[in-house]
Design an enzyme around this catalytic site. Structure first.
Site, PDB file in Angstrom:
ATOM      1  N   HIS A 158       0.833  -1.219   0.000  1.00 49.49           N
ATOM      2  CA  HIS A 158       0.000   0.000   0.000  1.00 49.49           C
ATOM      3  C   HIS A 158       0.863   1.264   0.000  1.00 49.49           C
ATOM      4  O   HIS A 158       0.425   2.307   0.486  1.00 49.49           O
ATOM      5  CB  HIS A 158      -0.959   0.029   1.201  1.00 49.49           C
ATOM      6  CG  HIS A 158      -1.679  -1.268   1.422  1.00 49.49           C
ATOM      7  ND1 HIS A 158      -2.900  -1.541   0.873  1.00 49.49           N
ATOM      8  CD2 HIS A 158      -1.316  -2.387   2.105  1.00 49.49           C
ATOM      9  CE1 HIS A 158      -3.276  -2.763   1.221  1.00 49.49           C
ATOM     10  NE2 HIS A 158      -2.325  -3.306   1.962  1.00 49.49           N
ATOM     11  N   SER A 279      13.141  22.133 -16.455  1.00 48.55           N
ATOM     12  CA  SER A 279      11.961  22.957 -16.683  1.00 48.55           C
ATOM     13  C   SER A 279      12.370  24.226 -17.425  1.00 48.55           C
ATOM     14  O   SER A 279      13.489  24.709 -17.275  1.00 48.55           O
ATOM     15  CB  SER A 279      11.339  23.307 -15.326  1.00 48.55           C
ATOM     16  OG  SER A 279      10.603  24.507 -15.422  1.00 48.55           O
ATOM     17  N   LYS A 285      15.068  22.376 -11.710  1.00 49.99           N
ATOM     18  CA  LYS A 285      14.382  21.097 -11.890  1.00 49.99           C
ATOM     19  C   LYS A 285      15.172  20.038 -12.638  1.00 49.99           C
ATOM     20  O   LYS A 285      15.867  20.313 -13.611  1.00 49.99           O
ATOM     21  CB  LYS A 285      13.076  21.331 -12.649  1.00 49.99           C
ATOM     22  CG  LYS A 285      12.037  22.083 -11.855  1.00 49.99           C
ATOM     23  CD  LYS A 285      11.344  21.188 -10.858  1.00 49.99           C
ATOM     24  CE  LYS A 285      10.243  20.422 -11.567  1.00 49.99           C
ATOM     25  NZ  LYS A 285       9.643  19.445 -10.676  1.00 49.99           N
ATOM     26  N   GLU A 292       8.759   8.654 -17.283  1.00 44.55           N
ATOM     27  CA  GLU A 292       7.356   9.069 -17.440  1.00 44.55           C
ATOM     28  C   GLU A 292       6.823   8.716 -18.832  1.00 44.55           C
ATOM     29  O   GLU A 292       5.706   8.202 -18.979  1.00 44.55           O
ATOM     30  CB  GLU A 292       7.226  10.577 -17.209  1.00 44.55           C
ATOM     31  CG  GLU A 292       7.439  10.970 -15.759  1.00 44.55           C
ATOM     32  CD  GLU A 292       7.496  12.491 -15.589  1.00 44.55           C
ATOM     33  OE1 GLU A 292       6.719  13.016 -14.801  1.00 44.55           O
ATOM     34  OE2 GLU A 292       8.323  13.139 -16.264  1.00 44.55           O
TER      35      GLU A 292
END
Ligand code: ARG
Length: 493
Positions: A158, A279, A285, A292
């Site tokens: 979980h 970014s 960043k 992804e």
């Protein structure tokens, strides 16, 4: 302007560019164009062997086909004026060898069995490449695991700290999943590498063809026997796409973990800059974009599978043109899966794991509480459920940031006094130790270093077998191609 030889007889009237493009499978056919030449050559050799064509015809057709094989198929063959590459190549051939010779290539077959054969030839090679990519990913996982059999980390259920494990154990879980993906593709290969050729439109042909001969020339392991099924089925492609979908789901889960592990609050891993983006506004960043995109690619492979599956579900026997729309899904799925797996191997190999951070987290959230409960059972004779409740209540009383429990918190009343039974704080601290808990978990496949070391030895052996099989099959199909071409060259010499 070249005409599509297939349309010359029955159909009249000009077609608009839109219409031609709509009907043509040319774009996707680039994938099977090479295979089509091999299929043509095998078919022509068979027509010769069976004395359906005479030697003079065979030689002339083969010379023209060998030119295409050696110098590449010219762009004109891919014009969308042709319904497909099969018509394109035949039209070119008729033009170069003349109608009396070139017009004798397509005897005893149809584009229906031709295209199904081409797809299988291309697909079997792609399957093997995909299997090779899986072998590489598994190699990388095993190599990292071998270095980290004692690198403790939290294991989660979980996504909550659950029990301690090691990085080796965690990565071995993925290796095992990818090994099943390998097995599925290996199994699919057996059904892909069968020849539909000779099925013609669906009812085979009245010429005395030899389906066995073309199958063996093309390196197939056997026939798709029933000729109606041979042209109608695409289940070999559905099966492959389903397998790739499952493989990409496994890939996506791993990517998800890499994304979570590379956040600043988890920080278990640093991905190489090459696999990250920054970014345009936030200069600090570093984003895990490769992982992804890979996570999203799993969706597009599933989309390819779903698209293919939906295309066949309502089709009556045998060939229907809808099948043409199914094929691009195969190549899209294959492409996304192949690129993803190749990049995944590199991304993993270049990742840096922060074992210090993992260790810091390994014992948090009372992750060794199970071991304490088990100790109450083993050493103090409590039933497991009672022990479970006692430890659970102690945790509830304690603070979640704690990793250890006070002996007093385990006292639930005079009926079960663990203190009286001899439980000391020292004992509690000992069994709550991460290393202690891990060391006990040495059942096959468990996280104890002794177990993961054994697992790595076993998995490495399996990987060698799988790698050999992939190489052997790749060599087999390369050899059958070589033999086919030598055969054709000998015939024209
Ligand atoms: N381009 C077609 C396909 O991909 C080849 C078979 C065409 N057959 C036909 N009867 N029109 O399926």
């Amino acid at each position: 302007m070249r005409t599509d030889v297939v349309r010359l007889g029955r159909l009249a009237g000009e077609r608009s560019g839109d219409m031609m493009q709509f009907l043509s499978s040319m774009e996707a056919d680039r994938q099977i164009a090479d295979a089509d030449i091999l299929v043509d050559i095998a078919h022509v050799l068979m027509l010769d062997k069976q004395k359906i064509n005479d030697r003079r015809v065979t030689r002339q057709i083969l010379s023209a086909l060998l030119v295409l094989y050696e110098s590449g198929i010219p762009d004109e063959a891919f014009d969308t004026r042709f319904e497909d590459v099969h018509a394109g190549i035949e039209s070119l051939l008729i033009e170069s060898a003349g109608p009396d010779i070139g017009g004798r290539m397509h005897m005893g077959r149809s584009r229906n069995d031709e295209v199904a054969t081409c797809i299988r030839i291309k697909l079997r090679e792609e399957l093997l490449k995909q299997m090779a990519a899986l072998v590489t990913v598994r190699q990388v996982l095993l190599a990292i695991a071998a270095k980290h059999t004692t690198s403790v980390m939290p294991g989660f259920t979980h996504l909550q700290h659950a029990q301690p494990t090691t990085l080796a154990h965690h990565l071995l879980a993925y290796e095992q999943a990818f090994s099943r993906d390998f097995d599925r593709l290996k199994d699919a290969y057996c059904r892909v590498n069968l020849s539909p050729l000779g099925a013609a439109a669906f009812a085979s042909t009245g010429y005395p063809i030899s389906r066995e001969y073309t199958a063996s020339l093309l390196g197939f392991d056997g026939l798709v026997e029933n000729t109606m099924d041979a042209v109608a089925t695409r289940d070999f492609a559905l099966e492959t796409l389903a397998d790739l979908t499952i493989m990409m789901a496994n890939t996506s889960r791993l990517c998800e973990e890499l994304i979570i592990w590379s956040t600043s609050f988890v920080k278990f891993v640093t991905l190489d800059d090459a696999f990250c983006s920054t970014s345009s506004i936030m200069p600090q960043k570093k984003n895990p974009d490769t992982a992804e995109i890979m996570r999203a690619k799993s969706a597009s492979v599933f989309g390819a599978f779903a698209g293919a599956l939906m295309t066949v579900k309502g089709l009556p026997m045998s060939y229907n043109r809808d099948l043409q729309e199914l094929t691009p899904n195969i190549w899209r799925g294959i492409h996304d899966a192949k690129v993803s797996l190749r990049l995944l191997a590199d991304m993993l190999a270049s990742a840096e794991f922060d074992t210090g951070r993992m260790k810091e987290e390994a014992g948090k959230g009372f992750s060794t509480a199970t071991e304490l409960a088990d100790t109450l059972v083993r050493s103090y004779g409590l039933p497991f459920r009672t022990a479970h409740n006692i430890v659970g209540r102690a945790v509830m009383k304690g603070s979640l940031s704690l990793t250890t429990l006070e002996a007093a918190a385990l006292e639930v009343g005079p009926k079960i006094s663990l203190k009286k039974k001899g439980l000391t704080q020292k004992k509690i601290d000992e069994v709550l130790d991460v290393g202690y808990s891990l060391g006990l978990r040495k059942a096959p496949g468990g996280p104890a270093p002794s177990a993961t070391k054994r697992a790595i030895t076993g998995r490495t052996k399996q990987l060698e077998t799988d790698s050999d099989l992939t190489d052997k099959r790749l060599a087999q199909i390369a050899k059958s191609r070589e033999k086919l071409i030598t055969n054709a060259r000998r015939m024209v010499a």
